[in-house]
Design an enzyme around this catalytic site. Structure first.
Site, PDB file in Angstrom:
ATOM      1  N   TYR A 176       0.815  -1.215   0.000  1.00 15.63           N
ATOM      2  CA  TYR A 176       0.000   0.000   0.000  1.00 15.63           C
ATOM      3  C   TYR A 176       0.850   1.267   0.000  1.00 15.63           C
ATOM      4  CZ  TYR A 176      -3.891  -3.114   0.960  1.00 15.63           C
ATOM      5  OH  TYR A 176      -4.824  -4.105   0.872  1.00 15.63           O
ATOM      6  N   ASN A 200      -5.693 -10.479   1.428  1.00 20.24           N
ATOM      7  CA  ASN A 200      -6.634 -10.200   2.501  1.00 20.24           C
ATOM      8  C   ASN A 200      -8.060 -10.137   1.977  1.00 20.24           C
ATOM      9  OD1 ASN A 200      -6.829  -7.637   1.358  1.00 20.24           O
ATOM     10  ND2 ASN A 200      -5.026  -6.986   2.475  1.00 20.24           N
ATOM     11  N   GLY A 201      -8.977  -9.889   2.888  1.00 20.80           N
ATOM     12  CA  GLY A 201     -10.389  -9.948   2.538  1.00 20.80           C
ATOM     13  C   GLY A 201     -11.001  -8.650   2.083  1.00 20.80           C
ATOM     14  N   GLU A 238     -14.898  -8.724  13.219  1.00 19.30           N
ATOM     15  CA  GLU A 238     -15.339  -8.992  11.856  1.00 19.30           C
ATOM     16  C   GLU A 238     -16.105 -10.307  11.813  1.00 19.30           C
ATOM     17  OE1 GLU A 238     -13.058 -10.958   8.182  1.00 19.30           O
ATOM     18  OE2 GLU A 238     -12.128  -9.136   8.973  1.00 19.30           O
ATOM     19  N   HIS A 298      -2.432  -8.296  10.846  1.00 16.53           N
ATOM     20  CA  HIS A 298      -2.331  -6.838  10.772  1.00 16.53           C
ATOM     21  C   HIS A 298      -1.102  -6.328  11.516  1.00 16.53           C
ATOM     22  CE1 HIS A 298      -7.046  -6.867  10.587  1.00 16.53           C
ATOM     23  NE2 HIS A 298      -6.494  -7.267   9.449  1.00 16.53           N
ATOM     24  N   ASN A 349      -9.539  -2.704  10.573  1.00 13.32           N
ATOM     25  CA  ASN A 349      -8.602  -3.212   9.573  1.00 13.32           C
ATOM     26  C   ASN A 349      -7.753  -2.036   9.075  1.00 13.32           C
ATOM     27  OD1 ASN A 349     -11.316  -4.581   9.565  1.00 13.32           O
ATOM     28  ND2 ASN A 349     -10.071  -6.146   8.598  1.00 13.32           N
ATOM     29  N   PHE A 381      -5.568  -1.182   6.374  1.00 14.04           N
ATOM     30  CA  PHE A 381      -4.920  -0.771   5.131  1.00 14.04           C
ATOM     31  C   PHE A 381      -5.392   0.565   4.584  1.00 14.04           C
ATOM     32  CE2 PHE A 381      -8.450  -3.115   3.131  1.00 14.04           C
ATOM     33  CZ  PHE A 381      -8.762  -2.338   2.031  1.00 14.04           C
TER      34      PHE A 381
END
Length: 551
Positions: free
Chosen positions: A69, A167-168, A407, A492, A530, A532
Site C-alpha cells: 500500500y 486479505n479480505g 469482523e 495486521h 482493519n 490498510f
C-alpha cells in the site's frame, strides 16, 4: 444444544469422516478474510509488473523497497510529479497463469503457489474436529508468508501488491473520535477531509448493495451474525470493501467465473478483487516512470560516496536461492516493505553499522492490531450456508464498551457447518520490539503469547454474551489442542518505525536526509479497525508533503 455437525433432516446425510475430507482443504485458509484488497474487478490475468529487472550499477532517482500500500502510493505520486522510480519486490510479479489457467491457487487446493518458501502449509486454522489439516507443498516463492517469531505467526503477502493480494478487502476508515489514539501527531481534520477520501478513491472502495445482501445466499452467514449480535444488544455495522460487487452478483448468477464465491482469498483472488496491482500500481506504470524488479531482496542500504545511497540487492529464484547480487545507487530510498520487513531491515542496518545514526526508536512500538480469532457452534436452526462469499461485509462494534471490533468472517467450506467465525481487532495495549541478535545474525521480536490475554478478554466481552443469549458454545477444534482462541497469529502487523519517533512527522528517518518510511511500520501497533485504508491515507499525506518540500 443441537449437534451442529448433523445433516438437515431432508438431506442424504454424511459421515464425519466425509465431512472432514470435504472441509479440511479449505477451513484453514478462509479465516484471514479480514484485511484489504487483491486483483481487479473483471481481470483474470494481471498486468505484467515489469519489463526487465534492475541492472547492477544502475542509478535511480528514487528506489522504493516494497510494493504494498505505502510503496504503491509513493510510486504513483512521485511519478505524477515527474520523478523516475524503481520498486524492489521480494515476491513474484503474479502476472503469469499456472497450468490451471489461473494466476492464483484456489483456497481449497493449496499448491506450490500458496506459501512463501515452505514445504508444508501453515494455515491460520490448523485443525478441524481435532484433525490437523495442513499439507505438504513444494518449496516455492508463494504468495503467503507465515513468518514465525517468538509467540506469534505474522501472515504477510509476498508479491507485487504486497498485503493487498491476500486479505479480505475490508476497507474500514476508523471512527474520527478514535483517530487521536491511533496517530496522535497527525491532524485529524486533514486526514478525514483530504487523505482518507483520496485513499478510498485510489483503492476503489465501495459498499455492498444492502438490498441484494439481504437475500443473497452467500451472505447468510453474515445475516446470522447480525441476528446474534443484535439479540445481545451489540451494534452491527456494514463496512466497505474493494471487491467489485457487480462481478459478485454475476458470480452468483453463474455468468462469470467464480472468485469470491469459490472461496478465493488467502492465496490471492483471480477475478473480482482490486489489489493495488490493479489500482495504484497500474496507474503508476501507466506514467512510464515506474519500473519494478520482482524476486529481488534488499540486503543493505548505506550512504554513498558523493551523496545518495548504495543499495545491495539479491536476486532470487523460485526456491529462494540467490542467483545474482547487485549494487545500485539511489538519490532517495523509501522503506515500504511492510511493518515486519521495514522494521527488520532498519534494525539490521543500524546494528551492523550501515546506518548507525538511526535513532533508538527504530524497532519499537510493534503491535498485532489486537488480532484474536474464535468460532462459535450454532444451533441447527441457525444454518450459516453452504455457499459463503469470501469477502466480509460487516462487523460487531463493541470498541467503546469492551475494546473489541469483531469482523463476521466467512467459513466457506462448501457444506453446511452451522459455525460462525470471527476475527477480532482489540484495544490490546502490549507493544513489542525488534532487536538484532548478533549470535544468530537475525532480527528477533520479543512478543509474548501471554500478551494476547487482554485481546481474548476484550473479544469475550462480545462472544460470552452472545453464547449466553443464544445457548451456544465456542468451537474448540479449530486451532489445535482443544483451543478456543486463535491467539497465535496476526494478519495486521503495525509499528516498528513509529511516526514522529523513529521518523519525523512525515516519515523522514532521523539521522539521514533522503531516507523515508512510508508503510504500516509508521503506525504504533493498532488502528481500531482493519488497517490498510489508514496505511494508504497516511502514505498519501506524507508523500504529498515530501514532494512539496524535499524534491
Amino acid at each position: 444444544m443441537s449437534d451442529p455437525f448433523m445433516p438437515d433432516k431432508g438431506s442424504k446425510g454424511f459421515s464425519r469422516r466425509g465431512f472432514i475430507a470435504r472441509t479440511s482443504s479449505i477451513i484453514g485458509a478462509v479465516a484471514v478474510a479480514g484485511g484489504a484488497a487483491a486483483t481487479t474487478a473483471r481481470a483474470a490475468v494481471a498486468t505484467s509488473a515489469t519489463a526487465a529487472p534492475i541492472d547492477s550499477g544502475a542509478h535511480v532517482p528514487v528506489l522504493i523497497i516494497g510494493t504494498g500500500y505505502g510503496g504503491s502510493v509513493a510510486a504513483l505520486r512521485l511519478a505524477q510529479a515527474g520523478v523516475d522510480v524503481h520498486m524492489i519486490e521480494m515476491g513474484m510479479a503474479w502476472d503469469t497463469p499456472g497450468s490451471d489457467g489461473k494466476i492464483f491457487a484456489n483456497t481449497t487446493r493449496p499448491d506450490y503457489r500458496s506459501f512463501w518458501l515452505r514445504t508444508r502449509t501453515k494455515a491460520p486454522i490448523s485443525n478441524f474436529l481435532g484433525f490437523p489439516i495442513d499439507k505438504d507443498v513444494p518449496r516455492y516463492t508463494g504468495i503467503l508468508d507465515a513468518e514465525e517469531f517468538n509467540g506469534i505467526t505474522v501472515y504477510q503477502g509476498r508479491g507485487v501488491g504486497g498485503g493487498s493480494l491476500v486479505n479480505g478487502g475490508m476497507a474500514v476508515t476508523p471512527k474520527r473520535e478514535r483517530f487521536g489514539a491511533v496517530l496522535p501527531s497527525v491532524d485529524a481534520d486533514e486526514m478525514y477531509d483530504v487523505y482518507y477520501p483520496r485513499a478510498n478513491a485510489g483503492l476503489g472502495v465501495t459498499n455492498v448493495d444492502q438490498a441484494w445482501w439481504e437475500t443473497a445466499p452467500c451472505y447468510q452467514y453474515a445475516r446470522v451474525g447480525r441476528k446474534h449480535a443484535q439479540r445481545s444488544g451489540f451494534p452491527f455495522v456494514f463496512v466497505p470493501n474493494v471487491y467489485d460487487w457487480e462481478y459478485m452478483k454475476q458470480e452468483e448468477a453463474g455468468t462469470v467465473p467464480r472468485s469470491s464465491l469459490d472461496g478465493e482469498v488467502l492465496y490471492g483472488n483471480n477475478y473480482g478483487k482490486k489489489s493495488v496491482q490493479k489500482t495504484y500500481i497500474a496507474q503508476a506504470k501507466a506514467t512510464g516512470r515506474v519500473s519494478i524488479s520482482p524476486q529481488h531482496k534488499v540486503t543493505s542500504v548505506a550512504p554513498a560516496t558523493g551523496g545518495g545511497y548504495t543499495v545491495s540487492i539479491d536476486q532470487i529464484n523460485t526456491t529462494g536461492d540467490t542467483t545474482a547480487t547487485k549494487t545500485v545507487t539511489a538519490d532517495r530510498v523509501f522503506f515500504a516493505a511492510g511493518s515486519v520487513g521495514t522494521s527488520k531491515l532498519l534494525v539490521r542496518l543500524k546494528a551492523t553499522g550501515r546506518l548507525p545514526l538511526l535513532n533508538d526508536e527504530v524497532g519499537k512500538g510493534w503491535g498485532d492490531n489486537g488480532n484474536v480469532m474464535c468460532g462459535r457452534a450454532n444451533h441447527i436452526w441457525d444454518a450459516t450456508g453452504k455457499l459463503q462469499a469470501s469477502m466480509p461485509t460487516a462487523g460487531i462494534d463493541n470498541w467503546d464498551a469492551g475494546g473489541a471490533f469483531a469482523e463476521v468472517a466467512p467459513l466457506p467450506t462448501g457444506i453446511e457447518t452451522y459455525a460462525s467465525l470471527y476475527l477480532s481487532i482489540t484495544k490490546n495495549p502490549h507493544r513489542a520490539e525488534f532487536s538484532w541478535n548478533a549470535a544468530t545474525g537475525n532480527v528477533d521480536l520479543n512478543w509474548q503469547r501471554a500478551w494476547k490475554q487482554p485481546a481474548i478478554d476484550m473479544a469475550k466481552s462480545i462472544f460470552d454474551k452472545i453464547n449466553s443469549k443464544e445457548g451456544t458454545i465456542y468451537r474448540s477444534d479449530l486451532f489445535g489442542g482443544n483451543k478456543v482462541w486463535g491467539d497465535h497469529l496476526t494478519y495486521h502487523p503495525l509499528g516498528g518505525a513509529v511516526l514522529d519517533k523513529a521518523t519525523d512527522n512525515y516519515g523522514r528517518l532521523h539521522g539521514y536526509s533522503g531516507l523515508y518510511v512510508i508503510d504500516g511500520s509508521l503506525i504504533p501497533g493498532n488502528t481500531s479497525v482493519n488497517p490498510f485504508v489508514t496505511i494508504t491515507a497516511l502514505a498519501e499525506r506524507n508523500i504529498e508533503k515530501i514532494i512539496a518540500t524535499d524534491l
